[in-house]
Write an enzyme that holds these catalytic residues in place. Sequence first.
Site, PDB file in Angstrom:
ATOM      1  N   GLN A   1      23.487  62.214 -61.593  1.00 48.98           N
ATOM      2  CA  GLN A   1      24.592  61.993 -60.171  1.00 48.98           C
ATOM      3  C   GLN A   1      25.237  61.399 -59.364  1.00 48.98           C
ATOM      4  O   GLN A   1      26.746  60.829 -59.881  1.00 48.98           O
ATOM      5  CB  GLN A   1      23.981  62.836 -59.338  1.00 48.98           C
ATOM      6  CG  GLN A   1      23.394  63.620 -59.029  1.00 48.98           C
ATOM      7  CD  GLN A   1      22.880  64.169 -57.222  1.00 48.98           C
ATOM      8  OE1 GLN A   1      23.577  64.997 -56.137  1.00 48.98           O
ATOM      9  NE2 GLN A   1      21.895  64.238 -57.127  1.00 48.98           N
TER      10      GLN A   1
ATOM     11  N   ASP B   1      16.912  55.345 -74.339  1.00 42.21           N
ATOM     12  CA  ASP B   1      16.053  55.159 -73.339  1.00 42.21           C
ATOM     13  C   ASP B   1      15.287  54.120 -72.445  1.00 42.21           C
ATOM     14  O   ASP B   1      15.020  53.501 -73.119  1.00 42.21           O
ATOM     15  CB  ASP B   1      14.979  56.222 -74.270  1.00 42.21           C
ATOM     16  CG  ASP B   1      13.881  56.243 -73.453  1.00 42.21           C
ATOM     17  OD1 ASP B   1      13.475  55.533 -72.456  1.00 42.21           O
ATOM     18  OD2 ASP B   1      13.042  57.274 -74.178  1.00 42.21           O
ATOM     19  N   ILE B   2      15.558  53.930 -71.514  1.00 42.70           N
ATOM     20  CA  ILE B   2      15.432  52.605 -70.933  1.00 42.70           C
ATOM     21  C   ILE B   2      13.721  52.302 -70.917  1.00 42.70           C
ATOM     22  O   ILE B   2      13.300  51.141 -70.365  1.00 42.70           O
ATOM     23  CB  ILE B   2      15.671  52.532 -69.081  1.00 42.70           C
ATOM     24  CG1 ILE B   2      15.223  53.564 -68.412  1.00 42.70           C
ATOM     25  CG2 ILE B   2      16.958  52.297 -68.707  1.00 42.70           C
ATOM     26  CD1 ILE B   2      15.027  53.032 -66.352  1.00 42.70           C
TER      27      ILE B   2
ATOM     28  N   TYR C   1      13.425  58.697 -62.319  1.00 41.35           N
ATOM     29  CA  TYR C   1      12.861  59.947 -62.432  1.00 41.35           C
ATOM     30  C   TYR C   1      13.012  60.447 -61.400  1.00 41.35           C
ATOM     31  O   TYR C   1      11.937  59.612 -60.284  1.00 41.35           O
ATOM     32  CB  TYR C   1      11.126  59.907 -63.060  1.00 41.35           C
ATOM     33  CG  TYR C   1      10.006  60.884 -63.109  1.00 41.35           C
ATOM     34  CD1 TYR C   1       9.978  61.926 -64.047  1.00 41.35           C
ATOM     35  CD2 TYR C   1       9.860  61.267 -62.224  1.00 41.35           C
ATOM     36  CE1 TYR C   1       9.297  62.943 -64.155  1.00 41.35           C
ATOM     37  CE2 TYR C   1       8.851  63.103 -62.368  1.00 41.35           C
ATOM     38  CZ  TYR C   1       8.648  63.226 -62.659  1.00 41.35           C
ATOM     39  OH  TYR C   1       8.326  65.087 -63.063  1.00 41.35           O
ATOM     40  N   THR C   2      13.449  61.919 -60.735  1.00 42.45           N
ATOM     41  CA  THR C   2      13.721  61.930 -59.708  1.00 42.45           C
ATOM     42  C   THR C   2      13.236  63.225 -59.189  1.00 42.45           C
ATOM     43  O   THR C   2      13.679  64.441 -57.792  1.00 42.45           O
ATOM     44  CB  THR C   2      15.189  62.071 -59.527  1.00 42.45           C
ATOM     45  OG1 THR C   2      15.905  63.084 -60.349  1.00 42.45           O
ATOM     46  CG2 THR C   2      16.109  60.813 -59.454  1.00 42.45           C
TER      47      THR C   2
ATOM     48  N   THR D   1      15.123  53.971 -52.423  1.00 40.18           N
ATOM     49  CA  THR D   1      15.272  54.998 -52.067  1.00 40.18           C
ATOM     50  C   THR D   1      14.337  54.651 -50.498  1.00 40.18           C
ATOM     51  O   THR D   1      13.240  54.322 -50.631  1.00 40.18           O
ATOM     52  CB  THR D   1      13.838  56.443 -52.832  1.00 40.18           C
ATOM     53  OG1 THR D   1      13.694  57.455 -51.609  1.00 40.18           O
ATOM     54  CG2 THR D   1      12.739  55.477 -53.170  1.00 40.18           C
ATOM     55  N   ASP D   2      14.730  55.916 -49.956  1.00 40.93           N
ATOM     56  CA  ASP D   2      14.246  56.129 -48.313  1.00 40.93           C
ATOM     57  C   ASP D   2      12.564  56.441 -48.500  1.00 40.93           C
ATOM     58  O   ASP D   2      12.221  55.585 -47.883  1.00 40.93           O
ATOM     59  CB  ASP D   2      15.258  56.818 -47.185  1.00 40.93           C
ATOM     60  CG  ASP D   2      15.429  58.443 -47.811  1.00 40.93           C
ATOM     61  OD1 ASP D   2      15.159  58.337 -49.589  1.00 40.93           O
ATOM     62  OD2 ASP D   2      14.948  59.174 -46.990  1.00 40.93           O
TER      63      ASP D   2
ATOM     64  N   TYR E   1       6.296  59.564 -56.645  1.00 40.51           N
ATOM     65  CA  TYR E   1       7.736  59.239 -56.892  1.00 40.51           C
ATOM     66  C   TYR E   1       8.067  57.862 -56.220  1.00 40.51           C
ATOM     67  O   TYR E   1       8.779  57.077 -56.779  1.00 40.51           O
ATOM     68  CB  TYR E   1       8.502  60.017 -56.212  1.00 40.51           C
ATOM     69  CG  TYR E   1      10.120  59.655 -56.006  1.00 40.51           C
ATOM     70  CD1 TYR E   1      10.958  59.504 -57.618  1.00 40.51           C
ATOM     71  CD2 TYR E   1      10.480  59.991 -54.845  1.00 40.51           C
ATOM     72  CE1 TYR E   1      12.212  59.499 -56.777  1.00 40.51           C
ATOM     73  CE2 TYR E   1      11.683  59.555 -54.770  1.00 40.51           C
ATOM     74  CZ  TYR E   1      12.569  59.278 -55.549  1.00 40.51           C
ATOM     75  OH  TYR E   1      14.328  58.887 -55.657  1.00 40.51           O
TER      76      TYR E   1
ATOM     77  N   LYS F   1       8.360  54.248 -57.593  1.00 43.62           N
ATOM     78  CA  LYS F   1      10.014  53.572 -56.735  1.00 43.62           C
ATOM     79  C   LYS F   1      10.005  51.584 -56.196  1.00 43.62           C
ATOM     80  O   LYS F   1      10.640  50.997 -56.466  1.00 43.62           O
ATOM     81  CB  LYS F   1      11.133  54.452 -56.002  1.00 43.62           C
ATOM     82  CG  LYS F   1      11.280  55.640 -56.677  1.00 43.62           C
ATOM     83  CD  LYS F   1      12.528  55.499 -57.909  1.00 43.62           C
ATOM     84  CE  LYS F   1      13.499  55.331 -57.546  1.00 43.62           C
ATOM     85  NZ  LYS F   1      14.708  54.964 -58.474  1.00 43.62           N
TER      86      LYS F   1
END
Length: 293
Positions: free
Chosen positions: A11, A41-42, A66-67, A106-107, A130, A134
């Site tokens: 996105q 590929d990181i 990875y979300t 991320t929050d 997740y 992060k």
Amino acid sequence: MNILVTGSSGQVGSEIKYLIQNSKFKIQNFNYHFTTSKELDITKHQNVYKYSKANDIKVIINTAGYTAVDKAQEDKELANDINHLAVKNLSQISKRLDIKLIHISTDYVFDGKNFVPYTEDDETNPQSIYGQTKLDGENAFIDSGASGVIVRTSWVYSSYGNNFVKTMLRLGDEKEELGVISDQIGTPTYAKDLAIAILRILNDECLILNDKVEIYNFSNEGVASWYDFAKEIMYMAKIDCDIKPIETKDYPTPANRPHYSLLNKRKIKEKFGIMIPNWKDSLDECLKTIGER
Ligand SMILES: NC(=O)c1ccc[n+]([C@@H]2O[C@H](COP(=O)([O-])OP(=O)(O)OC[C@H]3O[C@@H](n4cnc5c(N)ncnc54)[C@H](OP(=O)(O)O)[C@@H]3O)[C@@H](O)[C@H]2O)c1
């Protein structure tokens, strides 16, 4: 200056690519390399190192991640590989090749027990795999000695990819009534607005001059529950689906999510002079874009 944008089919990556290819955001002498997971590929240290060296990369914008928040509870190793170890790779490579890294977090690094918007300095306490992976990625970046920026964001949606807005549009067409969680409070973020903020940071000389890692919060302005968000989507898209509020306890998910994850955006606004649209205005813009595509 050569800029690498990883995860460019996601996105945020797609929005950055679109802005660069279709607008005045393209700055002369800035040469962008947009790579997908297939192309770069990181998690593969040597590949990223070789690519960065061969292309004389000066800034990496890491939009890859990875979300899948719920799936990560079972897929712990892969989530850790992409959100933590790959960020460690990118940081080490950035340190070695003197590259500035712009990374997105991320929050969900917060536990949601606050009652005023989270600042960048507030204590983290992730409640999910997740969120933990992060946060581990953030810390790996900070510990690496590389420099750049971490942008923490929340509830991202876009006309690209799969997200809450698209799910609601689909379900709204299929069902007459839908229960949506009303006791998780945050702010939606239109990926295009986040992409603009990232490009603003990229264009600011303090990115190059700064020799440490700065954390900034970014979301749209305003406050919403997922219920408010869903109601507004139905209203704006003129879909006749009755949205009912439900509580988190009545809709158990594998991952725990913070009940409150508003982000205080004072730092990014003051530092870069960014004007952030209200989430409803940005939702309206995104829905029009979805309609046109
Ligand atoms: N979505 C949200 O609500 C949200 C909220 C807060 C923070 N964030 C953060 O914002 C960032 C961007 O999110 P997004 O919504 O744009 O994500 P997205 O749409 O899910 O896209 C993630 C991208 O990462 C790529 N990717 C995954 N593994 C990779 C690997 N090993 N190497 C290279 N690329 C890889 C994916 O490529 P493939 O599709 O080919 O695998 C995909 O294009 C992420 O860091 C995310 O954690 C997102």
